[in-house]
Write an enzyme that holds these catalytic residues in place. Sequence first.
Site, PDB file in Angstrom:
ATOM      1  N   CYS A  75      63.565  99.949  37.380  1.00  0.00           N
ATOM      2  CA  CYS A  75      63.249 100.969  36.133  1.00  0.00           C
ATOM      3  C   CYS A  75      61.929 101.569  36.582  1.00  0.00           C
ATOM      4  CB  CYS A  75      63.009  99.929  34.972  1.00  0.00           C
ATOM      5  SG  CYS A  75      61.948  98.514  34.968  1.00  0.00           S
ATOM      6  N   HIS A 126      60.972  96.227  30.635  1.00  0.00           N
ATOM      7  CA  HIS A 126      61.640  97.419  31.070  1.00  0.00           C
ATOM      8  C   HIS A 126      61.167  98.753  30.542  1.00  0.00           C
ATOM      9  CE1 HIS A 126      65.528  99.209  32.349  1.00  0.00           C
ATOM     10  NE2 HIS A 126      65.553  99.942  31.230  1.00  0.00           N
ATOM     11  N   HIS A 138      67.559 105.763  32.608  1.00  0.00           N
ATOM     12  CA  HIS A 138      66.731 104.204  33.059  1.00  0.00           C
ATOM     13  C   HIS A 138      67.777 103.697  34.077  1.00  0.00           C
ATOM     14  CE1 HIS A 138      68.826 101.323  30.104  1.00  0.00           C
ATOM     15  NE2 HIS A 138      69.579 102.532  30.227  1.00  0.00           N
TER      16      HIS A 138
END
Length: 168
Positions: A75, A126, A138
Amino acid sequence: MEITKAGKGTAASTEAVPIGSTTGKPQGATVTFKGGVAAVAALDRVGTPFSWGGGSSTGPTKGIGRGASTTGFDCSGLTLYAWSKAGVRLTHYTGSQFRQGRRISLNDLRKGDLVFFGGGTGDPTHVGLYLGDGVMVHSPKTGDVVKKTRFLDSSYYRPIYRGAVRPG
């Protein structure tokens, strides 16, 4: 279709670069703000595999540990890659990226802002790149690929939303 890239230390340069159709931009659209440049760069990587520790300013890389055999992005690797195309350097760690830029309220999000999730009271776990209308691009997890996700309506992402940052 073209995009005007923002150069390092400038609002935007006049260098035009062709972009793919994954952006959803109308023919002839030009993006001149850094967040838009980052969003287009991330969208151009939709479908790239997740690789733990993968990604650099030049593109997907082999990861580390469980990502060592896969070329792709994790990510924070995706977001550092995307923002590098706008001339902004980010570190390759979600927690550090959470501190690299100006905090933005949910109501003030704009294309390219980094959106963060999870981690309780510690660092977020994240990060995604905001596209608009509650959607982010993402690199979610091992076995998955870079993709778009509606996080504002998500029963998974919405409750663990931690905040947003505008780099640069």
